[in-house]
Write an enzyme that holds these catalytic residues in place. Sequence first.
Site, PDB file in Angstrom:
ATOM      1  N   ARG A 296     -25.950 -29.689  -0.979  1.00 33.08           N
ATOM      2  CA  ARG A 296     -26.252 -30.771  -1.938  1.00 33.08           C
ATOM      3  C   ARG A 296     -26.159 -32.171  -1.333  1.00 33.08           C
ATOM      4  NH1 ARG A 296     -23.170 -27.404  -5.202  1.00 33.08           N
ATOM      5  NH2 ARG A 296     -24.437 -26.211  -6.670  1.00 33.08           N
TER       6      ARG A 296
ATOM      7  N   ARG B 101     -42.649 -51.518  -4.550  1.00 34.95           N
ATOM      8  CA  ARG B 101     -42.683 -50.774  -3.286  1.00 34.95           C
ATOM      9  C   ARG B 101     -44.091 -50.307  -2.935  1.00 34.95           C
ATOM     10  NH1 ARG B 101     -38.262 -46.362  -0.997  1.00 34.95           N
ATOM     11  NH2 ARG B 101     -39.467 -45.764   0.840  1.00 34.95           N
TER      12      ARG B 101
ATOM     13  N   GLU C 227     -39.796 -46.624  -5.900  1.00 37.97           N
ATOM     14  CA  GLU C 227     -41.226 -46.898  -6.088  1.00 37.97           C
ATOM     15  C   GLU C 227     -41.677 -46.856  -7.542  1.00 37.97           C
ATOM     16  OE1 GLU C 227     -43.647 -45.513  -2.829  1.00 37.97           O
ATOM     17  OE2 GLU C 227     -45.440 -45.498  -4.104  1.00 37.97           O
TER      18      GLU C 227
ATOM     19  N   LYS D 254     -39.717 -54.377   5.301  1.00 35.90           N
ATOM     20  CA  LYS D 254     -39.589 -53.062   4.654  1.00 35.90           C
ATOM     21  C   LYS D 254     -38.293 -53.003   3.834  1.00 35.90           C
ATOM     22  CE  LYS D 254     -40.245 -48.415   4.213  1.00 35.90           C
ATOM     23  NZ  LYS D 254     -40.955 -47.217   4.522  1.00 35.90           N
TER      24      LYS D 254
ATOM     25  N   GLU E 201     -49.197 -50.357  10.799  1.00 33.49           N
ATOM     26  CA  GLU E 201     -48.193 -50.626   9.756  1.00 33.49           C
ATOM     27  C   GLU E 201     -47.574 -52.017   9.958  1.00 33.49           C
ATOM     28  OE1 GLU E 201     -48.052 -48.405   7.396  1.00 33.49           O
ATOM     29  OE2 GLU E 201     -48.659 -46.505   8.324  1.00 33.49           O
TER      30      GLU E 201
ATOM     31  N   HIS F 253     -53.746 -47.658   2.321  1.00 25.55           N
ATOM     32  CA  HIS F 253     -53.450 -46.231   2.346  1.00 25.55           C
ATOM     33  C   HIS F 253     -54.300 -45.390   1.400  1.00 25.55           C
ATOM     34  CE1 HIS F 253     -50.164 -47.436   4.877  1.00 25.55           C
ATOM     35  NE2 HIS F 253     -49.729 -46.197   5.013  1.00 25.55           N
TER      36      HIS F 253
ATOM     37  N   HIS G 163     -53.013 -41.413  11.614  1.00 27.92           N
ATOM     38  CA  HIS G 163     -52.675 -42.110  10.371  1.00 27.92           C
ATOM     39  C   HIS G 163     -52.868 -43.627  10.475  1.00 27.92           C
ATOM     40  CE1 HIS G 163     -50.564 -43.054   6.658  1.00 27.92           C
ATOM     41  NE2 HIS G 163     -49.788 -43.878   7.349  1.00 27.92           N
TER      42      HIS G 163
ATOM     43  N   HIS H 211     -55.767 -42.625   3.460  1.00 28.17           N
ATOM     44  CA  HIS H 211     -55.472 -41.202   3.271  1.00 28.17           C
ATOM     45  C   HIS H 211     -56.745 -40.387   3.052  1.00 28.17           C
ATOM     46  CE1 HIS H 211     -51.059 -42.078   2.002  1.00 28.17           C
ATOM     47  NE2 HIS H 211     -51.114 -41.701   3.272  1.00 28.17           N
TER      48      HIS H 211
ATOM     49  N   ASN I  91     -48.257 -49.572   0.388  1.00 27.78           N
ATOM     50  CA  ASN I  91     -49.397 -48.652   0.508  1.00 27.78           C
ATOM     51  C   ASN I  91     -50.720 -49.369   0.746  1.00 27.78           C
ATOM     52  OD1 ASN I  91     -47.695 -46.468   0.059  1.00 27.78           O
ATOM     53  ND2 ASN I  91     -47.960 -46.602  -2.158  1.00 27.78           N
TER      54      ASN I  91
ATOM     55  N   LYS J  41     -37.055 -42.217   2.046  1.00 29.15           N
ATOM     56  CA  LYS J  41     -37.972 -41.153   1.627  1.00 29.15           C
ATOM     57  C   LYS J  41     -37.915 -40.037   2.664  1.00 29.15           C
ATOM     58  CE  LYS J  41     -41.642 -43.546  -0.919  1.00 29.15           C
ATOM     59  NZ  LYS J  41     -43.105 -43.830  -0.900  1.00 29.15           N
TER      60      LYS J  41
HETATM   61  P1  NAD Z   1     -44.578 -37.800  14.869  1.00 23.45           P
HETATM   62  O1  NAD Z   1     -43.171 -37.709  14.470  1.00 23.45           O
HETATM   63  O2  NAD Z   1     -45.398 -36.580  14.793  1.00 23.45           O
HETATM   64  O3  NAD Z   1     -44.633 -38.372  16.349  1.00 23.45           O
HETATM   65  C1  NAD Z   1     -45.886 -38.478  16.989  1.00 23.45           C
HETATM   66  C2  NAD Z   1     -45.880 -37.756  18.331  1.00 23.45           C
HETATM   67  O4  NAD Z   1     -45.140 -38.519  19.272  1.00 23.45           O
HETATM   68  C3  NAD Z   1     -45.225 -36.390  18.305  1.00 23.45           C
HETATM   69  O5  NAD Z   1     -45.974 -35.525  19.094  1.00 23.45           O
HETATM   70  C4  NAD Z   1     -43.857 -36.637  18.935  1.00 23.45           C
HETATM   71  O6  NAD Z   1     -43.362 -35.499  19.549  1.00 23.45           O
HETATM   72  C5  NAD Z   1     -44.167 -37.710  19.931  1.00 23.45           C
HETATM   73  N1  NAD Z   1     -43.084 -38.629  20.267  1.00 23.45           N
HETATM   74  C6  NAD Z   1     -42.137 -39.133  19.447  1.00 23.45           C
HETATM   75  N2  NAD Z   1     -41.405 -40.047  20.084  1.00 23.45           N
HETATM   76  C7  NAD Z   1     -41.873 -40.126  21.347  1.00 23.45           C
HETATM   77  C8  NAD Z   1     -41.523 -40.907  22.479  1.00 23.45           C
HETATM   78  N3  NAD Z   1     -40.555 -41.836  22.416  1.00 23.45           N
HETATM   79  N4  NAD Z   1     -42.203 -40.714  23.618  1.00 23.45           N
HETATM   80  C9  NAD Z   1     -43.217 -39.814  23.676  1.00 23.45           C
HETATM   81  N5  NAD Z   1     -43.600 -39.060  22.632  1.00 23.45           N
HETATM   82  C10 NAD Z   1     -42.945 -39.226  21.473  1.00 23.45           C
HETATM   83  O7  NAD Z   1     -45.366 -38.909  14.020  1.00 23.45           O
HETATM   84  P2  NAD Z   1     -45.025 -40.399  13.580  1.00 23.45           P
HETATM   85  O8  NAD Z   1     -46.300 -41.128  13.715  1.00 23.45           O
HETATM   86  O9  NAD Z   1     -43.815 -40.937  14.227  1.00 23.45           O
HETATM   87  O10 NAD Z   1     -44.674 -40.221  12.036  1.00 23.45           O
HETATM   88  C11 NAD Z   1     -45.618 -39.706  11.124  1.00 23.45           C
HETATM   89  C12 NAD Z   1     -44.895 -39.034   9.985  1.00 23.45           C
HETATM   90  O11 NAD Z   1     -44.087 -39.993   9.320  1.00 23.45           O
HETATM   91  C13 NAD Z   1     -45.809 -38.431   8.936  1.00 23.45           C
HETATM   92  O12 NAD Z   1     -45.391 -37.131   8.640  1.00 23.45           O
HETATM   93  C14 NAD Z   1     -45.624 -39.328   7.727  1.00 23.45           C
HETATM   94  O13 NAD Z   1     -45.782 -38.646   6.501  1.00 23.45           O
HETATM   95  C15 NAD Z   1     -44.224 -39.806   7.918  1.00 23.45           C
HETATM   96  N6  NAD Z   1     -43.928 -41.087   7.266  1.00 23.45           N
HETATM   97  C16 NAD Z   1     -42.831 -41.159   6.485  1.00 23.45           C
HETATM   98  C17 NAD Z   1     -42.496 -42.344   5.873  1.00 23.45           C
HETATM   99  C18 NAD Z   1     -41.253 -42.433   5.058  1.00 23.45           C
HETATM  100  O14 NAD Z   1     -41.033 -43.446   4.373  1.00 23.45           O
HETATM  101  N7  NAD Z   1     -40.399 -41.439   5.082  1.00 23.45           N
HETATM  102  C19 NAD Z   1     -43.286 -43.481   6.054  1.00 23.45           C
HETATM  103  C20 NAD Z   1     -44.396 -43.382   6.875  1.00 23.45           C
HETATM  104  C21 NAD Z   1     -44.709 -42.172   7.481  1.00 23.45           C
HETATM  105 ZN    ZN Z   2     -48.566 -45.404   6.606  1.00 22.49          ZN
END
Ligand code: NAD
Ligand code: ZN
Length: 362
Positions: free
Chosen positions: A122, A242, A238, A228, A186, A249, A265, A253, A246, A144
């Site tokens: 939990r 918040r 949100e 942020k 972003e 987006h 993305h 998306h 987006n 999130k």
């Molecule tokens: P990711 O975590 O898939 O990382 C992208 C790639 O980079 C992966 O292959 C990873 O292994 C590699 N990588 C990570 N760090 C590295 C480094 N320092 N050196 C070399 N390679 C590295 O993707 P992302 O773009 O970081 O995040 C996208 C995700 O985030 C999505 O799933 C999205 O839904 C989520 N997201 C969440 C929020 C939130 O508020 N929680 C906001 C925006 C996006």
């Molecule tokens: Zn985004």
Amino acid sequence: ENILQVKRNDEFYYPIVFRKNFEDLSNQLKTLELQERKCCIVTDSNVAPIYLETVKKELEKVSDTIISIILPAGEENKTLAQIQNIYEHLIKAHFDRKDLLFALGGGVVGDMTGFAAATYLRGIDFIQIPTTLLAQVDSSIGGKTGVDFLQYKNMVGAFHQPRLVYMNVHTLDTLSDELFSCGMGEVLKHGLIRDLDYFEWLKENREKVLNLDEDALTEMIYKSCVIKKTVVENDPTEKGERAVLNMGHTVGHAVEKLKNFKLLHGQCVSIGTVCACYLSLKRGLITKEEYESALEALRAYRLPISVQGLNAAEILTATKSDKKMEQGKIKFVLLEKMGYAYIDKTVTDEEMKEAIEVVLEE
Ligand code: NAD
Ligand code: ZN
């Protein structure tokens, strides 16, 4: 300038620290009185070979039990099955309520680790160690967490705030140029929606930022985190404001889905941002020069401002299946002026279509 306090709930705050290596991590844990707990580092198959050992060594200074879980990298693995995998490791190592999870990686690892932490027993504490630009300026802050389910992104999840966000700016040295630019999508959005001076700063400091100058990067990530933080503190779950995060987006998306995730993305958000700026221009909210300057900034950071092989009708249809709808009305984020966005619910299909045409290539 190298620490920010973010509101976690009515009583507590969590720090975001900005560092140039991992050497302060154990001290931060002591400061938060999180030492001498079992630690589980969750990371992925790309990040583990580069940073896992260093982080483990650092944690050994404050804990006797450190385990690690290396998830397969990639969005396609952001699943409940991988969450179960995490639970199983935690149970096997007898993790209890006071023990700690660490998310070492990009947004995928962050969202999954956060969700496992939100639900295991939990809810247990977790620490974010974001290693992509997107994770540092966006996903690691705001609480999130979640996974994808069926064909839906982030369909299952929870709000769960971390105890600490530890940024090591030098982890960005190993990121591909393409992924770095995605994070910039972003970052530029932050300037456009809440801080014109920051937007101008980003244009002026392009060389330094793209050369990964550590001071410029630290300043940039710090400024993005302030934006942020401010937005999510005003509206943690949100219900309103918040949603300005987006911007770009809704169309973004849709494009992402129609291109079967072959465009990244941040690239799709960039295309969506062009649509939002165009609608703002059409409604007389920003000038032609300001519109051009937004596009110029996206281009300068190697982001696309158009897309091939799609048509306006299919993009429009795809925007309607986005979760961010209220009673069939799309909440569209527009610029009230440069550096300030608002949520508009009056954008018509005709307006949308016209804005989408702007980003279509033959
Ligand atoms: P990711 O975590 O898939 O990382 C992208 C790639 O980079 C992966 O292959 C990873 O292994 C590699 N990588 C990570 N760090 C590295 C480094 N320092 N050196 C070399 N390679 C590295 O993707 P992302 O773009 O970081 O995040 C996208 C995700 O985030 C999505 O799933 C999205 O839904 C989520 N997201 C969440 C929020 C939130 O508020 N929680 C906001 C925006 C996006
Ligand atoms: Zn985004």
